[in-house]
Structures are given as structure tokens and as C-alpha cells.
Write an enzyme that holds these catalytic residues in place. Structure first.
Site, PDB file in Angstrom:
ATOM      1  N   HIS A  15      -6.923 -63.270 -14.354  1.00 28.11           N
ATOM      2  CA  HIS A  15      -6.110 -62.626 -15.395  1.00 28.11           C
ATOM      3  C   HIS A  15      -6.400 -63.301 -16.723  1.00 28.11           C
ATOM      4  O   HIS A  15      -6.125 -64.492 -16.893  1.00 28.11           O
ATOM      5  CB  HIS A  15      -4.621 -62.743 -15.072  1.00 28.11           C
ATOM      6  CG  HIS A  15      -4.258 -62.098 -13.780  1.00 28.11           C
ATOM      7  ND1 HIS A  15      -4.304 -60.729 -13.589  1.00 28.11           N
ATOM      8  CD2 HIS A  15      -3.899 -62.614 -12.591  1.00 28.11           C
ATOM      9  CE1 HIS A  15      -3.992 -60.446 -12.351  1.00 28.11           C
ATOM     10  NE2 HIS A  15      -3.735 -61.574 -11.709  1.00 28.11           N
TER      11      HIS A  15
ATOM     12  N   CYS B  82      -0.494 -79.266 -14.069  1.00 24.53           N
ATOM     13  CA  CYS B  82      -1.627 -79.636 -13.213  1.00 24.53           C
ATOM     14  C   CYS B  82      -2.992 -79.390 -13.825  1.00 24.53           C
ATOM     15  O   CYS B  82      -3.776 -80.320 -13.972  1.00 24.53           O
ATOM     16  CB  CYS B  82      -1.529 -78.894 -11.882  1.00 24.53           C
ATOM     17  SG  CYS B  82      -0.215 -79.505 -10.850  1.00 24.53           S
TER      18      CYS B  82
HETATM   19  C1  UDX Z   1      -1.331 -75.075  -9.971  1.00 25.09           C
HETATM   20  C2  UDX Z   1      -2.077 -74.735  -8.671  1.00 25.09           C
HETATM   21  O1  UDX Z   1      -2.122 -73.319  -8.498  1.00 25.09           O
HETATM   22  C3  UDX Z   1      -1.419 -75.419  -7.501  1.00 25.09           C
HETATM   23  O2  UDX Z   1      -2.154 -75.152  -6.316  1.00 25.09           O
HETATM   24  C4  UDX Z   1      -1.451 -76.896  -7.826  1.00 25.09           C
HETATM   25  O3  UDX Z   1      -1.411 -77.782  -6.862  1.00 25.09           O
HETATM   26  C5  UDX Z   1      -0.602 -77.187  -9.056  1.00 25.09           C
HETATM   27  O4  UDX Z   1      -1.243 -76.482 -10.127  1.00 25.09           O
HETATM   28  P1  UDX Z   1       0.821 -74.261 -11.247  1.00 25.09           P
HETATM   29  O5  UDX Z   1       0.437 -75.272 -12.287  1.00 25.09           O
HETATM   30  O6  UDX Z   1       2.229 -74.185 -10.810  1.00 25.09           O
HETATM   31  O7  UDX Z   1      -0.032 -74.494  -9.929  1.00 25.09           O
HETATM   32  O8  UDX Z   1       0.428 -72.837 -11.841  1.00 25.09           O
HETATM   33  P2  UDX Z   1      -0.592 -71.659 -11.561  1.00 25.09           P
HETATM   34  O9  UDX Z   1       0.128 -70.492 -11.029  1.00 25.09           O
HETATM   35  O10 UDX Z   1      -1.778 -72.113 -10.816  1.00 25.09           O
HETATM   36  O11 UDX Z   1      -0.994 -71.300 -13.085  1.00 25.09           O
HETATM   37  C6  UDX Z   1      -1.558 -72.265 -13.947  1.00 25.09           C
HETATM   38  C7  UDX Z   1      -1.830 -71.685 -15.308  1.00 25.09           C
HETATM   39  O12 UDX Z   1      -2.907 -70.779 -15.279  1.00 25.09           O
HETATM   40  C8  UDX Z   1      -0.680 -70.917 -15.948  1.00 25.09           C
HETATM   41  O13 UDX Z   1      -0.600 -71.262 -17.320  1.00 25.09           O
HETATM   42  C9  UDX Z   1      -1.067 -69.458 -15.778  1.00 25.09           C
HETATM   43  O14 UDX Z   1      -0.518 -68.614 -16.755  1.00 25.09           O
HETATM   44  C10 UDX Z   1      -2.565 -69.555 -15.916  1.00 25.09           C
HETATM   45  N1  UDX Z   1      -3.285 -68.466 -15.254  1.00 25.09           N
HETATM   46  C11 UDX Z   1      -3.243 -68.350 -13.893  1.00 25.09           C
HETATM   47  C12 UDX Z   1      -4.041 -67.572 -16.005  1.00 25.09           C
HETATM   48  O15 UDX Z   1      -4.090 -67.656 -17.246  1.00 25.09           O
HETATM   49  N2  UDX Z   1      -4.749 -66.599 -15.358  1.00 25.09           N
HETATM   50  C13 UDX Z   1      -4.737 -66.472 -14.011  1.00 25.09           C
HETATM   51  O16 UDX Z   1      -5.411 -65.573 -13.501  1.00 25.09           O
HETATM   52  C14 UDX Z   1      -3.947 -67.366 -13.246  1.00 25.09           C
END
Ligand code: UDX
Length: 443
Positions: A255, A264
């Protein structure tokens, strides 16, 4: 089984509540007295869907207890988790700050009794578990223990489900005895046939960094493709779908948006770079991922500026969503902070709404005006920016939004809305990697 968890932050608390739900007796230990006293009163200091219910239920069942004392929790535990924070070091050099991990090891060591498996849950550089083992033996030469690594893969906002139904569990162990204890602890997941990756400690530690860096790579990759889409008139959502349906690529984490944030990805990618550097290994892909992510946030500022007619000074911007992603009040490294700080510095006024993160945002962006609902934020603004895709922003009353704004300018950094519906609603609509609606331009 008796388990002790040191650290009642996000990971420790979710882990503790979920193991209690499995039927284990869990003691959660933290040095922060105010946090422990809140938890003892069944109040959960963070927002994570379902967590308060789980904590309450297991406190009532007496399978979960919160304390600042290491005794009796540590001596009676068969497994002790270290789940304290590993923030980026204050030196600003990208290294993880391990002082909390080592401190926890030093404090727990004197209380070890009988055979104990001490498990690192925190995300730590390769080699940390061995350091923990060294500290434990140094402080308590009599202690009978093994260390292990069991990295967490919990997404904020979906952490309970991720714990209860994980894609996999990674166990880094170097003794069959420790392996047996940990397998017994995770027995409920064996019953639902969760894949277990049982490996050595260094591999487990690296799996966590490699997984997060790879996910961050997917995001930066699609963000660069989105930028290209804007130039050539393509639609990134179509590109992501067309790519993602290839089973080798997969649809998730493609996305396009304002860049990744959170507790993280930013910190783990930086830490991986430092680890690689230290070992004389080039990690050029991850280096670029980090650069692309910073550039994406800057690009979002330019996008907003352009939508405002080329200058944000003296303009009011309504902002919907501040947390780094929906279903969390966490704003650590959220793109909103970088983007809004720049707009504020350049003389814009911000009217912001977020369902959960306002309290946290106020601490870092005190200059913004915080509103109690999304429509209130839009009142009198020159444009609205959809920053975080909370569900409540997915079905906004677009006529109402338009009537409240000074100008019908909608900047959707999460591609939540469909182009035809924004055209029909009469907005000048800018999103990420898709044609612009209403001013004849792209992006
Ligand atoms: C992440 C990992 O997914 C998890 O397995 C780990 O151990 C901790 O870090 P989290 O930080 O809670 O989890 O969020 P996540 O849902 O992975 O999203 C991270 C960031 O990426 C967010 O800012 C989200 O908006 C962004 N993102 C995610 C995108 O911009 N595009 C995407 O397709 C997916």
C-alpha cells in the site's frame, strides 16, 4: 507453567496477557510503579483492541499478576522473558540502546532458582542473548539457566490475534532442555498447527531484523513505484494488485502512502544497517529503503504544498489521523510528525483529529489545534489531509466535509477514497500514485 515477564510495555503486556489466557500463571514485572498500580486496578495504559478485556479476565482468574518485585515471580518461574524497550540509542547513531535489557538481566540474575529459561523477547542485535547469558553467570555463578531468543511479530492494533494465531513462532535455542520447556509453554499453538522455526540463537535474532527490513522494503518499493505512477499517469493500486496476485510477491505491504513509521520499522532498519556495518557487510538495499522512506515524507509535504497553491504559510490544514497506523495511539516515528512539523515551521495552522492519539500528539506537536471530531477539524480549513486510515475516515460525509472547508481540497495520503466518487463530490483530490482529480494534473 509459571512465567515471569520483565517489562510491561506493549510487547510484555500483550505477551503476559496472552500466556495467561493460555492457562499459564504469569507475573508481569516493571520498575514503573505508577504503571503497575494502574494495571493492578485493571487499567491498561496503552490502547490495543481487546487487551483490556484480556487483562481484566486473567487478573480475575488470578492467572495474571502485576508487581514491581522480582520475588516471588522470578524464583518460581520456569521461563523468564525480557521484554523491555530497546529504543534507538540516544547517541543518534542508529544502534539499539540495550541498557534496559542488560539492566533487567543484572536485576533478575540474583533471583533465579532451579532451572530457568531466560528468553529475549525484545528486538535485539545479534549476539545480545549471549551477552545476557554472560551477565547472568557473572552476577549469579550458581544459576542454572539457558538463554533463548523468541522474537515477537506483533502488529500494533492486531497484537492479540497475532499472538494467538501467528504465522509462525521463532525459537532460538542452543539446548534441547530449553527447547522442551519453550515448546511446552507454546503447546496451545502446537495444537492449532502453527509452524515453529526452531533454530540457533543468532538465526532467531536475525530473522526478526530481516523480516522487518523486508517488509519495510516492500513499502519503500511500492512508494517509489507510486511516485513513478504519478509521472506516467498509472494507478499504483492497479500496479500493486497486478503485482501482488503473483504468489511469489504477495499482496500485503504494497500500500503506497506517506512512508512507514512506528516503533519497529524505522528503528529496526537502522539497527540492521549498524549491525551489518559492524561486520563489514554492505546492506545497500536496506540503506536505500531508509532513504526512500525519508524522501517519501518530504514528498508528502510538497504534495500538500502544491494542493494549497504552492505555499502553506497562513493556510489552515485539517488533518485526519496522527498515529502511525490505525487502531493504535502510538505516534512514534509517525509520518504525521515529520510532515506536520514542517508545515507548522512554514507558517501553516493545523487542526487535527485522531480517535486515540491526540494525547500523545499534543506532547510533540503542541502548536496544533486538536478537535473532537473530524468535521470540527475541517471547519474553515483550506484543505483536508487524510493522514491515517482509521475506519471512521473511510465513510466521511463528503458533502459535509466540503461545506466546512474553505476550498474543496482533499489530500488522501492513504488512497482511501475512489477517484470517481471524489470527482462526483466536487473535490480537488490528490492521493498517492494515482491521477489527481479536479485540476487536470497528476499526483
Ligand atoms: C511491525 C511488524 O509488522 C511486526 O511484525 C513487528 O514485529 C513490529 O513492527 P507495526 O509496527 O505494528 O508492526 O506496524 P505495521 O502494520 O507493520 O505497519 C508499519 C508501518 O508501515 C505503518 O506506518 C504503516 O502505515 C506502514 N505501511 C504498512 C505502509 O505504508 N504500507 C503497507 O503496505 C503496510
Amino acid at each position: 507453567m509459571k512465567i515471569a515477564i520483565i517489562g510491561t510495555g506493549y510487547v510484555g503486556l500483550v505477551t503476559g496477557a496472552c500466556f495467561a489466557e493460555f492457562g499459564h500463571e504469569v507475573t508481569c514485572i516493571d520498575i514503573d510503579e505508577s504503571k503497575i498500580s494502574l494495571l493492578q486496578q485493571k487499567q491498561v495504559p496503552i490502547y490495543e483492541p481487546g487487551l483490556d478485556m484480556l487483562v481484566r479476565k486473567n487478573l480475575d482468574a488470578r492467572r495474571l499478576r502485576f508487581t514491581t518485585d522480582f520475588v516471588p515471580g522470578i524464583p518460581e518461574a520456569q521461563v523468564v522473558f525480557i521484554a523491555v524497550g530497546t529504543p534507538a540509542s540516544r547517541r543518534g547513531d542508529g544502534y539499539a540502546d540495550l541498557s534496559y535489557v542488560y539492566d533487567a538481566a543484572r536485576r533478575l540474575a540474583p533471583h533465579l532458582e532451579g532451572y530457568t529459561v531466560v528468553v529475549n523477547k525484545s528486538t535485539v542485535p545479534i549476539g545480545t542473548a549471549r551477552q545476557v547469558a554472560r551477565i547472568l553467570s557473572e552476577v549469579n555463578p550458581e544459576a542454572d539457566f539457558h538463554v533463548a531468543s523468541n522474537p515477537e511479530f506483533l502488529r500494533e492494533g492486531a497484537a492479540i490475534n497475532d499472538f494467538m494465531r501467528p504465522d509462525r513462532v521463532v525459537l532460538g535455542v542452543d539446548s534441547p532442555r530449553a527447547e522442551e520447556v519453550l515448546k511446552a509453554m507454546y503447546r496451545p499453538l502446537y495444537l492449532i498447527e502453527t509452524p515453529f522455526v526452531i533454530t540457533n540463537i543468532e538465526t532467531a535474532e536475525l530473522i526478526k531484523y530481516a523480516a522487518n527490513a523486508f517488509l519495510a522494503t516492500k513499502i519503500s518499493f511500492i512508494n517509489e513505484i507510486a511516485n513513478l505512477c504519478e509521472e506516467v499517469g498509472a494507478d499504483v493500486q492497479g500496479v500493486a494488485k497486478g503485482m501482488g496476485l503473483d504468489g511469489r510477491i504477495g499482496r500485503k505491504f504494497l500500500h503506497a502512502g506517506p512512508g512507514y513509521g512506528g516503533s519497529c520499522f524505522p528503528k529496526d532498519t537502522q539497527a540492521l544497517l549498524r549491525i551489518a556495518q559492524e561486520h563489514g557487510v554492505a546492506c545497500r538495499i536496506v540503506e536505500s529503503v531508509v532513504e526512500v522512506n525519508a524522501a517519501q515524507k518530504a514528498r508528502m509535504v510538497r504534495k500538500i504544498r502544491k494542493a494549497l497553491g504552492g505555499d502553506e504559510a497562513g493556510k489552515t490544514v485539517a488533518v485526519l489521523g496522527l498515529s502511525f497506523k490505525p487502531e493504535t495511539d502510538d505516534i512514534r516515528d509517525a509520518p504525521s510528525i515529520t510532515i506536520l512539523s514542517t508545515l507548522l515551521e512554514h507558517g501553516a495552522a493545523i487542526r487535527a483529529h485522531d480517535p486515540q492519539a491526540v494525547e500523545e500528539a499534543r506532547k510533540v506537536l503542541p502548536q496544533a489545534t486538536y478537535c473532537s471530531d473530524p468535521y470540527e477539524a475541517c471547519r474553515g480549513a483550506d484543505a483536508v489531509v487524510l493522514m491515517t486510515e482509521w475506519n471512521e475516515y473511510r465513510a466521511l460525509d463528503l458533502d459535509r466535509v466540503k461545506s466546512l472547508l474553505k476550498e474543496p481540497v482533499f489530500i488522501d495520503l492513504r488512497n482511501v477514497y475512489k477517484l470517481p466518487s471524489m470527482k462526483e463530490a466536487g473535490f480537488r483530490y490528490y492521493s498517492v500514485g494515482r491521477p489527481c482529480v479536479g485540476d487536470g494534473l497528476v499526483g
